[in-house]
Design a protein around this motif. Structure first.
Motif, PDB file in Angstrom:
ATOM      1  N   SER A  12       6.160 -15.474 -14.155  1.00 24.15           N
ATOM      2  CA  SER A  12       7.494 -15.710 -13.585  1.00 24.15           C
ATOM      3  C   SER A  12       7.503 -15.618 -12.064  1.00 24.15           C
ATOM      4  O   SER A  12       8.484 -16.002 -11.416  1.00 24.15           O
ATOM      5  N   SER A  13       6.411 -15.126 -11.467  1.00 24.18           N
ATOM      6  CA  SER A  13       6.340 -15.042 -10.009  1.00 24.18           C
ATOM      7  C   SER A  13       6.239 -16.422  -9.365  1.00 24.18           C
ATOM      8  O   SER A  13       6.595 -16.592  -8.195  1.00 24.18           O
ATOM      9  N   VAL A  14       5.752 -17.416 -10.111  1.00 23.20           N
ATOM     10  CA  VAL A  14       5.648 -18.772  -9.550  1.00 23.20           C
ATOM     11  C   VAL A  14       7.035 -19.350  -9.273  1.00 23.20           C
ATOM     12  O   VAL A  14       7.319 -19.756  -8.131  1.00 23.20           O
ATOM     13  N   PRO A  15       7.942 -19.411 -10.253  1.00 22.35           N
ATOM     14  CA  PRO A  15       9.295 -19.895  -9.924  1.00 22.35           C
ATOM     15  C   PRO A  15      10.038 -18.974  -8.953  1.00 22.35           C
ATOM     16  O   PRO A  15      10.907 -19.425  -8.197  1.00 22.35           O
ATOM     17  N   GLU A  16       9.705 -17.688  -8.950  1.00 26.35           N
ATOM     18  CA  GLU A  16      10.344 -16.771  -7.997  1.00 26.35           C
ATOM     19  C   GLU A  16       9.967 -17.139  -6.566  1.00 26.35           C
ATOM     20  O   GLU A  16      10.814 -17.099  -5.660  1.00 26.35           O
ATOM     21  N   ALA A  17       8.708 -17.500  -6.353  1.00 29.49           N
ATOM     22  CA  ALA A  17       8.267 -17.916  -5.017  1.00 29.49           C
ATOM     23  C   ALA A  17       8.953 -19.212  -4.607  1.00 29.49           C
ATOM     24  O   ALA A  17       9.393 -19.362  -3.456  1.00 29.49           O
ATOM     25  N   ALA A  26      15.781 -20.971  -1.077  1.00 21.70           N
ATOM     26  CA  ALA A  26      16.867 -20.171  -0.510  1.00 21.70           C
ATOM     27  C   ALA A  26      16.726 -20.039   1.001  1.00 21.70           C
ATOM     28  O   ALA A  26      17.717 -20.155   1.746  1.00 21.70           O
ATOM     29  N   LYS A  27      15.529 -19.773   1.478  1.00 21.29           N
ATOM     30  CA  LYS A  27      15.326 -19.581   2.912  1.00 21.29           C
ATOM     31  C   LYS A  27      15.521 -20.877   3.691  1.00 21.29           C
ATOM     32  O   LYS A  27      16.094 -20.868   4.793  1.00 21.29           O
ATOM     33  N   LEU A  28      15.067 -22.003   3.144  1.00 15.25           N
ATOM     34  CA  LEU A  28      15.275 -23.273   3.848  1.00 15.25           C
ATOM     35  C   LEU A  28      16.760 -23.582   3.965  1.00 15.25           C
ATOM     36  O   LEU A  28      17.215 -24.115   4.980  1.00 15.25           O
TER      37      LEU A  28
END
Length: 226
Positions: free
Chosen positions: A19-24, A30-32
């Motif tokens: 689940s860390s892949v979609p979290e990244a 979000a940041k963009l």
């Protein structure tokens, strides 16, 4: 209101799970948006970041070791630097698997889509950082422009920019527009508008021969005034 600046950064530590892949990817999106980086190559950046995090998850390290992600957005989104750090040793190697192999193409995709990528030792002395830089199709970042002017290079279709020349149908054509779209299967395609002839629609990672500046003065390639 978020104050705009030439460089924005964000970091995140991820546990070692799928689940860390979609979290990244979610962090990048979000940041963009927060940075109002409208020109940023978001689709390509998500693909590249996904592959880097996926590769880090496969590194053989103790389960409690986390993965570090750092995103650097320069020139209001003209270029992104994506860094993924892990505690594993060695250096990743680009594989070119056979047609029947179902895996092993992650870094091959990164190599095709990124303007450049590499591996650095971590400053703490444990593990490594794999990084990649991707460039917006409609921008010419100051950090890379000097390296590109007048040079011919084979690059991924997703990194072609308006104003460049591409070699198609035996001649150099001017790129007028570049946009990305997704296949029904979820893959990324690039549509390139040209000054002459039909446009090109191809996989984002498909290579094209490009150059900047004035066309060569060969018989079939007239010089075009700037």
């Amino acid at each position: 209101m978020v104050e705009q600046s030439e460089t924005q950064e964000a970091s995140l530590r991820l546990v070692r799970r799928r689940s860390s892949v979609p979290e990244a990817r979610a962090l990048l999106r979000a940041k963009l948006g927060e940075w109002r980086a409208g020109e940023a190559p978001a689709d390509v950046g998500e693909l590249v970041l996904s592959e880097l995090v996926t590769n880090a998850l496969r590194v053989a390290v103790p389960g409690d070791r986390m993965i570090g992600v750092r995103i650097v957005c320069r020139e209001r989104g003209a270029s992104l630097r994506l860094e993924v750090s892990d505690a594993g040793g060695g250096r990743p190697v680009v594989r070119r698997p056979g047609e029947l192999e179902t895996g092993g193409r992650g870094l091959l995709l990164v190599e095709a889509l990124a303007y450049r990528w590499g591996v650095d030792e971590r400053s703490e002395g444990i593990g490594k950082t794999v990084w990649a830089e991707v460039v917006a199709p409609g921008a010419t970042p100051a950090s890379v422009a000097a390296e590109l002017v007048g040079a011919e290079a084979e690059i991924a279709a997703a990194t072609v920019r308006p104003g460049q020349f591409v070699r198609v149908w035996g001649a150099w054509c001017t790129v007028r527009s570049v946009r990305s779209e997704r296949y029904a299967s979820g893959g990324l395609a690039v549509v390139i508008g040209l000054d002459d002839g039909p446009g090109l629609r191809m996989d984002a990672a498909e290579p094209l021969l490009v150059r900047d500046g004035v066309r060569s003065a060969a018989a079939d390639d007239p010089v075009v005034a700037s």
